[in-house]
Enzyme design. Sequence first.
Site, PDB file in Angstrom:
ATOM      1  N   ARG A 233      10.199 -23.336  -1.222  1.00  0.00           N
ATOM      2  CA  ARG A 233       8.852 -22.769  -1.367  1.00  0.00           C
ATOM      3  C   ARG A 233       8.849 -21.577  -2.314  1.00  0.00           C
ATOM      4  O   ARG A 233       7.878 -21.350  -3.037  1.00  0.00           O
ATOM      5  CB  ARG A 233       8.296 -22.370   0.004  1.00  0.00           C
ATOM      6  CG  ARG A 233       7.877 -23.606   0.783  1.00  0.00           C
ATOM      7  CD  ARG A 233       7.204 -23.291   2.090  1.00  0.00           C
ATOM      8  NE  ARG A 233       6.407 -24.449   2.508  1.00  0.00           N
ATOM      9  CZ  ARG A 233       5.974 -24.666   3.737  1.00  0.00           C
ATOM     10  NH1 ARG A 233       6.235 -23.789   4.686  1.00  0.00           N
ATOM     11  NH2 ARG A 233       5.262 -25.729   4.026  1.00  0.00           N
TER      12      ARG A 233
ATOM     13  N   LYS B 244       2.843 -41.935  15.842  1.00  0.00           N
ATOM     14  CA  LYS B 244       1.676 -42.227  16.678  1.00  0.00           C
ATOM     15  C   LYS B 244       0.390 -42.452  15.900  1.00  0.00           C
ATOM     16  O   LYS B 244       0.153 -41.817  14.889  1.00  0.00           O
ATOM     17  CB  LYS B 244       1.449 -41.052  17.628  1.00  0.00           C
ATOM     18  CG  LYS B 244       2.533 -40.909  18.658  1.00  0.00           C
ATOM     19  CD  LYS B 244       2.226 -39.735  19.540  1.00  0.00           C
ATOM     20  CE  LYS B 244       3.158 -39.727  20.740  1.00  0.00           C
ATOM     21  NZ  LYS B 244       2.885 -38.557  21.580  1.00  0.00           N
TER      22      LYS B 244
ATOM     23  N   GLY C 177       5.844 -33.151   6.283  1.00  0.00           N
ATOM     24  CA  GLY C 177       7.228 -32.723   6.527  1.00  0.00           C
ATOM     25  C   GLY C 177       8.231 -33.866   6.610  1.00  0.00           C
ATOM     26  O   GLY C 177       9.216 -33.910   5.861  1.00  0.00           O
TER      27      GLY C 177
ATOM     28  N   GLY D  46       0.134 -29.592   7.371  1.00  0.00           N
ATOM     29  CA  GLY D  46      -1.229 -29.683   7.896  1.00  0.00           C
ATOM     30  C   GLY D  46      -2.291 -29.814   6.818  1.00  0.00           C
ATOM     31  O   GLY D  46      -3.215 -30.612   6.929  1.00  0.00           O
TER      32      GLY D  46
HETATM   33  P1  AMP Z   1       5.008 -38.379  12.201  1.00  0.00           P
HETATM   34  O1  AMP Z   1       5.394 -36.953  12.464  1.00  0.00           O
HETATM   35  O2  AMP Z   1       3.818 -38.840  12.949  1.00  0.00           O
HETATM   36  O3  AMP Z   1       4.958 -38.699  10.717  1.00  0.00           O
HETATM   37  O4  AMP Z   1       6.181 -39.266  12.825  1.00  0.00           O
HETATM   38  C1  AMP Z   1       7.489 -39.229  12.345  1.00  0.00           C
HETATM   39  C2  AMP Z   1       8.398 -39.723  13.430  1.00  0.00           C
HETATM   40  O5  AMP Z   1       8.089 -41.062  13.754  1.00  0.00           O
HETATM   41  C3  AMP Z   1       9.853 -39.723  13.013  1.00  0.00           C
HETATM   42  O6  AMP Z   1      10.547 -38.821  13.853  1.00  0.00           O
HETATM   43  C4  AMP Z   1      10.305 -41.152  13.250  1.00  0.00           C
HETATM   44  O7  AMP Z   1      11.583 -41.236  13.840  1.00  0.00           O
HETATM   45  C5  AMP Z   1       9.267 -41.677  14.217  1.00  0.00           C
HETATM   46  N1  AMP Z   1       9.176 -43.139  14.188  1.00  0.00           N
HETATM   47  C6  AMP Z   1       8.855 -43.901  13.144  1.00  0.00           C
HETATM   48  N2  AMP Z   1       8.922 -45.206  13.479  1.00  0.00           N
HETATM   49  C7  AMP Z   1       9.281 -45.276  14.779  1.00  0.00           C
HETATM   50  C8  AMP Z   1       9.493 -46.341  15.692  1.00  0.00           C
HETATM   51  N3  AMP Z   1       9.358 -47.633  15.323  1.00  0.00           N
HETATM   52  N4  AMP Z   1       9.845 -46.037  16.952  1.00  0.00           N
HETATM   53  C9  AMP Z   1       9.995 -44.741  17.309  1.00  0.00           C
HETATM   54  N5  AMP Z   1       9.801 -43.690  16.501  1.00  0.00           N
HETATM   55  C10 AMP Z   1       9.448 -43.947  15.229  1.00  0.00           C
END
Ligand code: AMP
Length: 398
Positions: A38, A198, A355, A378
């Site tokens: 940064r 999610k 991130g 964010g």
């Molecule tokens: P996000 O912060 O929502 O972008 O989510 C990132 C996280 O999603 C990472 O830590 C990944 O390990 C997790 N992730 C991605 N695909 C899967 C999956 N099929 N099962 C469990 N965790 C996952």
Amino acid sequence: MTKQFRTLDDVDVNGKRVLLRVDLNVPMENGRVSDTTRLERIAPTILELSAKGAKVILLAHFGRPKGRDPKESLKPVAAALSQVIRKEVAFADDCIGEAAEKAIAAMKNGDILCLENTRFHKEEEKNDPAFVASLARLGDIWVNDAFSAAHRAHASTEGLGHKLPACAGRTMQAELDALNKALEAPTKPVIAIIGGAKVSTKIDLLENLVSKVDALVIGGGMANTFLHAQGAGIGKSLAEKDLAATALRIVEKAAAANCAIILPVDAVVAFQFAANSPSHAYGLDAIPPDGMILDVGPQSVARIRAAIDDAATLVWNGPLGAFEMTPFDRGTVLAARHAAERTRAKKLVSVAGGGDTVAALNQAAVAGDFTYVSTAGGAFLEWMEGKPLPGVEVLRIR
Ligand code: AMP
């Protein structure tokens, strides 16, 4: 394209006191800055202003202090910045009042001064008018170079823009240019790749994207929710089954907007959530009931690569699998490498952010090949959600 934001090209800064809002929220380990990315990003704006004879006064927050807290002082960050830009960076123990005023009065043209953490004053986050006025007294011009904080309407990220002549710094300008090319005025067709854990954290984002892009690849844990909603067996995979109706609504909205939804057609399944646990690719009709989907399968990767080939612009947020654990990073890495290759061949404009996404692209060793990689978390997500960012709106030419 007509110019939408004021930049450093629109102001004369020679001899002026420039309040420069930057992102100094760097990771620290044992009192030392552990990653200077940064600081490197803001260096060009600081050096340009200094070379043009401005008195460069840095404003930034650090962490989430509740009042004054020596552990969240910007002093060690100012020292690290000085090393990065190879110039002296003076420091004042407060961002308003006597300490700041004295330090600024002692500045010569071209000098650089860092003021203490703006969040030592609770009024910062409240965008309190009296606090904004105390800050505004210290400068003649406000330059915002902190895109990553632009989703907050705080005193130093937004309030000052109403009090002083305002413009974007070079880092902010590059970010806005890249984002504009990716979603606001992109070369079509546009593809978005959205992954991550999610659906619940990305509903607004998905709903905005389906109305803007031509194809939407959904991967990662969030794809499981969609597959389940469409009737596929997903075993013990991570999924938000209560969001089945939301997933179906997004699919419907996409169909109405002529956005192709590209879901996995096969999956890499393991029986333990651990690196190198034995795994196997299965078609969606054959996911073992006791298995977990941890990555997109080889046929899905082939489809994603083909979809990238059909696109002129790519926006990417979120990994396609549990990329922190080998071999479940494979789908993400292969798709990222392909996007990088297309970008190098000048067939694709590729913009990625968030991130985990930056970490995943670094893991694939392709972050440098993308057209633009945003380190903002964010703010990047809110931009993808189509929300106006207060710290950007205030710079807009009206
Ligand atoms: P996000 O912060 O929502 O972008 O989510 C990132 C996280 O999603 C990472 O830590 C990944 O390990 C997790 N992730 C991605 N695909 C899967 C999956 N099929 N099962 C469990 N965790 C996952």
